[in-house]
Design a protein around this motif. Structure first.
Motif, PDB file in Angstrom:
ATOM      1  N   GLY A 179       0.802  -1.228   0.000  1.00 29.03           N
ATOM      2  CA  GLY A 179       0.000   0.000   0.000  1.00 29.03           C
ATOM      3  C   GLY A 179       0.832   1.274   0.000  1.00 29.03           C
ATOM      4  N   TRP A 239     -12.919 -10.218  -7.909  1.00 30.16           N
ATOM      5  CA  TRP A 239     -12.193 -11.504  -7.925  1.00 30.16           C
ATOM      6  C   TRP A 239     -11.080 -11.501  -8.962  1.00 30.16           C
ATOM      7  N   ALA A 249     -10.213   1.436   5.907  1.00 25.61           N
ATOM      8  CA  ALA A 249      -9.294   0.663   6.758  1.00 25.61           C
ATOM      9  C   ALA A 249      -9.640   0.885   8.235  1.00 25.61           C
ATOM     10  N   PHE A 295     -13.824  -4.346   1.832  1.00 29.39           N
ATOM     11  CA  PHE A 295     -14.364  -5.076   2.987  1.00 29.39           C
ATOM     12  C   PHE A 295     -14.509  -6.570   2.722  1.00 29.39           C
ATOM     13  N   GLY A 296     -14.259  -6.976   1.473  1.00 30.58           N
ATOM     14  CA  GLY A 296     -14.308  -8.399   1.144  1.00 30.58           C
ATOM     15  C   GLY A 296     -15.661  -8.802   0.610  1.00 30.58           C
TER      16      GLY A 296
HETATM   17  N1  FAQ Z   1      -8.438  -7.952  -1.153  1.00 32.83           N
HETATM   18  O1  FAQ Z   1     -13.685 -15.107   3.875  1.00 32.83           O
HETATM   19  P1  FAQ Z   1     -13.242 -13.714   3.577  1.00 32.83           P
HETATM   20  C1  FAQ Z   1      -4.948  -0.496   4.617  1.00 32.83           C
HETATM   21  C2  FAQ Z   1      -9.907 -12.601   0.338  1.00 32.83           C
HETATM   22  S1  FAQ Z   1      -4.731  -2.117   5.070  1.00 32.83           S
HETATM   23  C3  FAQ Z   1      -7.836  -9.132  -1.368  1.00 32.83           C
HETATM   24  O2  FAQ Z   1     -14.233 -12.631   3.861  1.00 32.83           O
HETATM   25  P2  FAQ Z   1     -11.542 -12.791   5.744  1.00 32.83           P
HETATM   26  C4  FAQ Z   1      -4.055   0.538   5.232  1.00 32.83           C
HETATM   27  C5  FAQ Z   1      -9.630 -13.199   1.714  1.00 32.83           C
HETATM   28  O3  FAQ Z   1      -8.275 -13.002   2.083  1.00 32.83           O
HETATM   29  C6  FAQ Z   1      -5.942  -2.988   4.098  1.00 32.83           C
HETATM   30  N2  FAQ Z   1      -8.342 -10.300  -0.889  1.00 32.83           N
HETATM   31  O4  FAQ Z   1     -11.835 -13.421   4.317  1.00 32.83           O
HETATM   32  C7  FAQ Z   1      -3.486   1.407   4.192  1.00 32.83           C
HETATM   33  C8  FAQ Z   1     -10.006 -14.639   1.496  1.00 32.83           C
HETATM   34  O5  FAQ Z   1      -8.969 -15.315   0.801  1.00 32.83           O
HETATM   35  P3  FAQ Z   1      -7.971 -16.364   1.540  1.00 32.83           P
HETATM   36  C9  FAQ Z   1      -5.936  -4.398   4.452  1.00 32.83           C
HETATM   37  C10 FAQ Z   1      -9.471 -10.224  -0.154  1.00 32.83           C
HETATM   38  O6  FAQ Z   1     -10.087 -12.854   5.969  1.00 32.83           O
HETATM   39  C11 FAQ Z   1      -4.183   2.466   3.665  1.00 32.83           C
HETATM   40  C12 FAQ Z   1     -11.164 -14.548   0.514  1.00 32.83           C
HETATM   41  O7  FAQ Z   1     -11.074 -13.287  -0.104  1.00 32.83           O
HETATM   42  N3  FAQ Z   1      -6.678  -4.621   5.668  1.00 32.83           N
HETATM   43  O8  FAQ Z   1      -5.772  -0.263   3.824  1.00 32.83           O
HETATM   44  C13 FAQ Z   1     -10.113  -9.015   0.121  1.00 32.83           C
HETATM   45  O9  FAQ Z   1     -12.430 -13.384   6.796  1.00 32.83           O
HETATM   46  C14 FAQ Z   1      -3.620   3.272   2.687  1.00 32.83           C
HETATM   47  C15 FAQ Z   1     -12.513 -14.702   1.187  1.00 32.83           C
HETATM   48  O10 FAQ Z   1     -12.799 -13.581   2.052  1.00 32.83           O
HETATM   49  C16 FAQ Z   1      -6.648  -5.795   6.291  1.00 32.83           C
HETATM   50  O11 FAQ Z   1      -5.982  -6.722   5.878  1.00 32.83           O
HETATM   51  C17 FAQ Z   1      -9.561  -7.839  -0.416  1.00 32.83           C
HETATM   52  N4  FAQ Z   1     -10.117  -6.639  -0.233  1.00 32.83           N
HETATM   53  O12 FAQ Z   1     -11.997 -11.259   5.575  1.00 32.83           O
HETATM   54  C18 FAQ Z   1      -2.180   1.168   3.758  1.00 32.83           C
HETATM   55  C19 FAQ Z   1      -7.434  -5.868   7.573  1.00 32.83           C
HETATM   56  N5  FAQ Z   1     -11.210  -9.276   0.866  1.00 32.83           N
HETATM   57  O13 FAQ Z   1      -7.115 -15.553   2.469  1.00 32.83           O
HETATM   58  C20 FAQ Z   1      -1.617   1.981   2.774  1.00 32.83           C
HETATM   59  C21 FAQ Z   1      -7.406  -7.235   8.195  1.00 32.83           C
HETATM   60  C22 FAQ Z   1     -11.237 -10.610   1.051  1.00 32.83           C
HETATM   61  O14 FAQ Z   1      -8.850 -17.306   2.315  1.00 32.83           O
HETATM   62  C23 FAQ Z   1      -2.347   3.041   2.247  1.00 32.83           C
HETATM   63  N6  FAQ Z   1      -8.124  -8.220   7.414  1.00 32.83           N
HETATM   64  N7  FAQ Z   1     -10.206 -11.180   0.418  1.00 32.83           N
HETATM   65  O15 FAQ Z   1      -7.214 -16.996   0.446  1.00 32.83           O
HETATM   66  C24 FAQ Z   1      -9.454  -8.443   7.505  1.00 32.83           C
HETATM   67  O16 FAQ Z   1     -10.165  -7.770   8.228  1.00 32.83           O
HETATM   68  C25 FAQ Z   1     -10.022  -9.583   6.702  1.00 32.83           C
HETATM   69  O17 FAQ Z   1      -8.961 -10.426   6.312  1.00 32.83           O
HETATM   70  C26 FAQ Z   1     -10.848  -9.139   5.447  1.00 32.83           C
HETATM   71  C27 FAQ Z   1     -11.296 -10.391   4.699  1.00 32.83           C
HETATM   72  C28 FAQ Z   1     -12.090  -8.388   5.903  1.00 32.83           C
HETATM   73  C29 FAQ Z   1     -10.017  -8.281   4.512  1.00 32.83           C
END
Ligand code: FAQ
Length: 315
Positions: A48, A268, A132, A198-199
């Motif tokens: 990012g 996707w 985020a 948000f996924g």
């Molecule tokens: N992009 O079953 P779920 C930021 C994947 S940091 C890519 O719903 P989960 C700061 C998911 O991994 C932004 N892939 O999964 C900043 C899973 O695949 P897997 C990042 C995605 O984990 C700002 C599959 O789809 N934040 O922005 C995405 O329960 C500016 C099925 O999905 C985080 O990582 C996506 N958008 O919920 C930096 C927060 N969405 O792994 C620089 C923490 C889903 O099974 C500049 N993460 N997938 O192969 C989370 O809260 C969760 O992991 C979610 C996904 C909500 C992202």
């Protein structure tokens, strides 16, 4: 103690809002889920940095440049806290980076979109950091101690990032007609990718049910997306900009905004590596890793020298 008894005690601890710490017993799947989520989160922070890093040399004033530089450095710090939190679960940083570089670990879809104008710095701060925060504030109460503690500082910094982005948008939206048009164009391009962050919808999210039972996630993907849309519409109104969704409408009965259909094929496609900038982003990270080899080698040689010196002195 049998495995079932251990699992039941583990769940009780979570239900009682106690934190799980690195040396506590945990189900293997809990450990794996956290490694997946925290490492992907760390990769997102690091990848990012690229879309905004692209604009540091072209910021329109010294003040804007200093602020953007500080923001991008903060993202590096977030990546590092998160890699450290993931390391407490028994995976090394090198292993995580290998997974990023060989494509087995994901990073957020949002960072595969290009940053075409200065207004994109405003849209990213406002929308991407805004999304985020909405997703990450609940992670401060995640059941895994090291992740929840890392998120406290991350969220404080993200809130400054969101404001700096909104301030850029406010300045452009109140500027010349061309500046306002730039701000609208950035909103048009970043709106849908931001709400995809948000996924998938809850019924297409394979990890949500278990992650919510384990209190890794406190809210579902759709609930957080709705909260984000509800607050952001009001912010767009203050800017005098139009959210590019003709179906966006306040629903009195639900007490929320209704919104149009998300293009999940696009989401996707980006997640699978075929977005506008996926190849460029990964190539930049791999190059940075390869070009940093001499630094890692020098640090290793230095620490070996120190260890040899210490050993010679105590011999
Ligand atoms: N992009 O079953 P779920 C930021 C994947 S940091 C890519 O719903 P989960 C700061 C998911 O991994 C932004 N892939 O999964 C900043 C899973 O695949 P897997 C990042 C995605 O984990 C700002 C599959 O789809 N934040 O922005 C995405 O329960 C500016 C099925 O999905 C985080 O990582 C996506 N958008 O919920 C930096 C927060 N969405 O792994 C620089 C923490 C889903 O099974 C500049 N993460 N997938 O192969 C989370 O809260 C969760 O992991 C979610 C996904 C909500 C992202």
């Amino acid at each position: 103690m049998t495995n079932e008894q251990q699992e039941s005690l583990f769940q009780q601890k979570i239900d009682n809002e106690l934190r799980i710490e690195p040396k506590d017993w945990m189900p293997e799947q809990y450990r794996k889920t956290l490694v997946r989520q925290i490492s992907q989160h760390a990769h997102s922070e690091i990848v990012g940095m690229l879309p905004e890093g692209n604009w540091i040399t072209r910021a329109p004033s010294l003040r804007r440049k200093a602020v953007l530089l500080a923001k991008v450095q903060d993202e590096a710090g977030h990546g590092l806290y998160l890699y450290s939190a993931a390391e407490t679960l028994g995976i090394s940083r090198d292993q995580m980076l290998d997974q990023l570089h060989d494509g087995t670990a994901k990073y957020s879809s949002i960072f595969n979109y290009p940053t075409l104008t200065w207004a994109d710095m405003g849209a990213i701060g406002w929308l991407v950091d805004g999304a985020a925060i909405m997703n990450q504030v609940p992670l401060c109460r995640c059941s895994y101690g090291p992740y929840s503690r890392a998120m406290i500082r991350v969220c404080k910094e993200e809130s400054f990032h969101q404001r700096q982005g909104y301030e850029i948008m406010l300045t452009l939206a109140n500027g010349t007609a061309i500046q306002k048009k730039m701000a609208q164009d950035a909103l048009n391009r970043f709106w849908w990718p931001a709400i995809m962050m948000f996924g998938p919808n809850d019924d297409a999210s394979p990890n949500s049910i278990q992650s919510m039972k384990w209190k890794i996630k406190r809210f579902s993907n759709d609930d957080l997306r709705q909260k984000f849309i509800d607050v952001t519409v009001e912010q767009a109104n203050i800017l005098g900009l139009t959210i590019p969704d003709k179906d966006l409408k306040w629903n009195e009965e639900r007490g929320h905004y209704d919104f149009g259909t998300i293009n999940w094929d696009e989401f996707w496609n980006v997640v699978k590596g075929n977005g506008p900038c996926n190849k460029e982003r990964l190539a930049a990270r791999k190059n940075a890793w390869d070009n940093g080899a001499w630094v890692r080698d020098a640090a290793t040689a230095h620490s070996e020298k120190l260890a040899a010196k210490k050993a010679a002195m105590t011999a």
